[in-house]
Design a protein around this motif. Structure first.
Motif, mmCIF file in Angstrom:
data_model
loop_
_atom_site.group_PDB
_atom_site.id
_atom_site.type_symbol
_atom_site.label_atom_id
_atom_site.label_comp_id
_atom_site.label_asym_id
_atom_site.label_seq_id
_atom_site.Cartn_x
_atom_site.Cartn_y
_atom_site.Cartn_z
ATOM 1 N N TRP A 11 0.810 -1.217 0.000
ATOM 2 C CA TRP A 11 0.000 0.000 0.000
ATOM 3 C C TRP A 11 0.844 1.268 0.000
ATOM 4 C CZ3 TRP A 11 -4.926 0.679 -1.091
ATOM 5 C CH2 TRP A 11 -5.753 -0.436 -1.077
ATOM 6 N N SER A 12 2.150 1.162 0.194
ATOM 7 C CA SER A 12 2.994 2.360 0.251
ATOM 8 C C SER A 12 3.038 3.098 -1.081
ATOM 9 C CB SER A 12 4.410 2.002 0.711
ATOM 10 O OG SER A 12 5.068 1.226 -0.284
ATOM 11 N N GLY A 13 2.679 2.432 -2.167
ATOM 12 C CA GLY A 13 2.656 3.073 -3.478
ATOM 13 C C GLY A 13 1.414 3.901 -3.723
ATOM 14 N N VAL A 14 0.467 3.866 -2.802
ATOM 15 C CA VAL A 14 -0.778 4.613 -2.950
ATOM 16 C C VAL A 14 -0.698 5.870 -2.086
ATOM 17 C CG1 VAL A 14 -3.272 4.523 -2.558
ATOM 18 C CG2 VAL A 14 -2.060 2.489 -3.367
ATOM 19 N N ASP A 15 -1.153 6.989 -2.607
ATOM 20 C CA ASP A 15 -1.158 8.240 -1.842
ATOM 21 C C ASP A 15 -2.210 8.132 -0.737
ATOM 22 O OD1 ASP A 15 -1.332 10.776 -0.800
ATOM 23 O OD2 ASP A 15 -1.734 11.771 -2.710
ATOM 24 N N PRO A 16 -1.784 8.063 0.537
ATOM 25 C CA PRO A 16 -2.742 7.864 1.632
ATOM 26 C C PRO A 16 -3.665 9.053 1.865
ATOM 27 C CG PRO A 16 -0.547 8.260 2.500
ATOM 28 C CD PRO A 16 -0.413 8.157 1.014
ATOM 29 N N LEU A 17 -3.325 10.212 1.312
ATOM 30 C CA LEU A 17 -4.215 11.357 1.444
ATOM 31 C C LEU A 17 -5.398 11.260 0.489
ATOM 32 C CD1 LEU A 17 -1.586 14.203 1.861
ATOM 33 C CD2 LEU A 17 -2.931 13.064 3.639
ATOM 34 N N ASN A 18 -5.259 10.418 -0.545
ATOM 35 C CA ASN A 18 -6.348 10.231 -1.505
ATOM 36 C C ASN A 18 -7.086 8.917 -1.312
ATOM 37 O OD1 ASN A 18 -6.095 12.659 -2.984
ATOM 38 N ND2 ASN A 18 -4.250 11.840 -3.942
ATOM 39 N N PHE A 19 -6.390 7.918 -0.788
ATOM 40 C CA PHE A 19 -7.049 6.624 -0.608
ATOM 41 C C PHE A 19 -6.302 5.781 0.424
ATOM 42 C CE2 PHE A 19 -7.844 2.182 -1.549
ATOM 43 C CZ PHE A 19 -9.232 2.169 -1.588
ATOM 44 N N LEU A 20 -7.048 5.252 1.358
ATOM 45 C CA LEU A 20 -6.547 4.263 2.306
ATOM 46 C C LEU A 20 -7.532 3.097 2.315
ATOM 47 C CD1 LEU A 20 -5.447 6.374 5.413
ATOM 48 C CD2 LEU A 20 -3.989 4.894 4.036
ATOM 49 N N PRO A 21 -7.049 1.878 2.504
ATOM 50 C CA PRO A 21 -7.988 0.753 2.555
ATOM 51 C C PRO A 21 -8.931 0.925 3.744
ATOM 52 C CG PRO A 21 -5.804 0.065 3.257
ATOM 53 C CD PRO A 21 -5.680 1.467 2.754
ATOM 54 N N GLY A 22 -10.196 0.657 3.534
ATOM 55 C CA GLY A 22 -11.169 0.988 4.560
ATOM 56 C C GLY A 22 -11.979 -0.165 5.113
ATOM 57 N N SER A 23 -11.618 -1.383 4.786
ATOM 58 C CA SER A 23 -12.426 -2.487 5.300
ATOM 59 C C SER A 23 -12.110 -2.729 6.780
ATOM 60 C CB SER A 23 -12.170 -3.769 4.494
ATOM 61 O OG SER A 23 -11.019 -4.437 4.971
ATOM 62 N N GLY A 24 -12.845 -3.617 7.381
ATOM 63 C CA GLY A 24 -12.609 -3.988 8.773
ATOM 64 C C GLY A 24 -11.562 -5.072 8.934
ATOM 65 N N ARG A 25 -11.026 -5.557 7.827
ATOM 66 C CA ARG A 25 -9.995 -6.601 7.901
ATOM 67 C C ARG A 25 -8.763 -6.054 8.616
ATOM 68 N NH1 ARG A 25 -8.616 -7.412 2.244
ATOM 69 N NH2 ARG A 25 -7.022 -8.745 3.116
ATOM 70 N N SER A 26 -8.103 -6.916 9.363
ATOM 71 C CA SER A 26 -6.935 -6.481 10.136
ATOM 72 C C SER A 26 -5.860 -5.891 9.239
ATOM 73 C CB SER A 26 -6.378 -7.635 10.965
ATOM 74 O OG SER A 26 -5.901 -8.678 10.133
ATOM 75 N N GLU A 27 -5.714 -6.423 8.039
ATOM 76 C CA GLU A 27 -4.700 -5.911 7.121
ATOM 77 C C GLU A 27 -4.964 -4.451 6.769
ATOM 78 O OE1 GLU A 27 -6.588 -8.606 6.760
ATOM 79 O OE2 GLU A 27 -5.517 -10.235 5.793
ATOM 80 N N ASP A 28 -6.220 -4.126 6.525
ATOM 81 C CA ASP A 28 -6.572 -2.745 6.172
ATOM 82 C C ASP A 28 -6.457 -1.831 7.381
ATOM 83 O OD1 ASP A 28 -7.032 -3.691 3.654
ATOM 84 O OD2 ASP A 28 -9.198 -3.382 3.682
ATOM 85 N N ARG A 29 -6.880 -2.300 8.533
ATOM 86 C CA ARG A 29 -6.774 -1.481 9.743
ATOM 87 C C ARG A 29 -5.311 -1.201 10.075
ATOM 88 N NH1 ARG A 29 -10.140 -5.343 13.030
ATOM 89 N NH2 ARG A 29 -8.230 -5.711 13.489
ATOM 90 N N PHE A 30 -4.432 -2.168 9.863
ATOM 91 C CA PHE A 30 -2.996 -1.994 10.111
ATOM 92 C C PHE A 30 -2.426 -0.913 9.203
ATOM 93 C CE2 PHE A 30 1.509 -2.991 9.611
ATOM 94 C CZ PHE A 30 1.906 -3.199 10.923
#
Length: 142
Positions: A11-30
């Motif tokens: 996920w480091s290749g994605v701009d976190p100000l525009n998109f972050l994973p949002g599911s409840g899965r532990s991977e996304d929350r981490f």
């Protein structure tokens, strides 16, 4: 943990100000927590620092009451805690109470023979009866 770090790298290749994973899965929350912990206000003030950390924890917590049969490892976050080892403060919050409590370990006696103490977490913290009149404030109508 290794899997979480590999997923974070993905996920480091994605701009976190525009998109972050949002599911409840532990991977996304981490991934969300990893981004926000470095993005929040950094402060030497223990209250500000604890507030910042709590905001990250709340953002990555599983909402109270969530239970999905197809995801048995996903469970409600029941407690959130922040331990400030530098200031010797321990903050806690129950998912079923709207307030944070804290303990200042510098004010406790840990010497041999000291009394054992416990915190009654079932206390109702409703402050409605403690509101006092104030003549400096007034309501107005437009």
């Amino acid at each position: 943990y290794g899997y979480q770090l590999a997923n974070k790298k993905y996920w480091s290749g994605v701009d976190p100000l525009n998109f972050l994973p949002g599911s409840g899965r532990s991977e996304d929350r981490f991934v969300r927590a990893s981004f926000y912990i470095n993005a929040v206000t950094q402060s030497d003030d223990p209250r500000i620092a604890a507030a910042a950390v709590f905001s990250v924890i709340r953002n990555s917590s599983v909402p109270y009451g969530v239970s999905l049969p197809e995801a048995p490892n996903l469970s409600t976050t029941r407690w959130r805690v922040v331990a400030d080892q530098k200031s010797m403060l321990f903050y806690g919050e129950s998912a079923t109470s709207p307030n944070v409590f804290w303990v200042d370990f510098k004010k406790l006696d840990f010497s041999e023979g000291a009394h054992v103490r416990k915190l009654n977490l079932g206390v109702d913290m409703n402050c409605s009866g403690q509101l006092i009149p104030d003549t400096t404030l007034s309501f107005f109508s437009a």
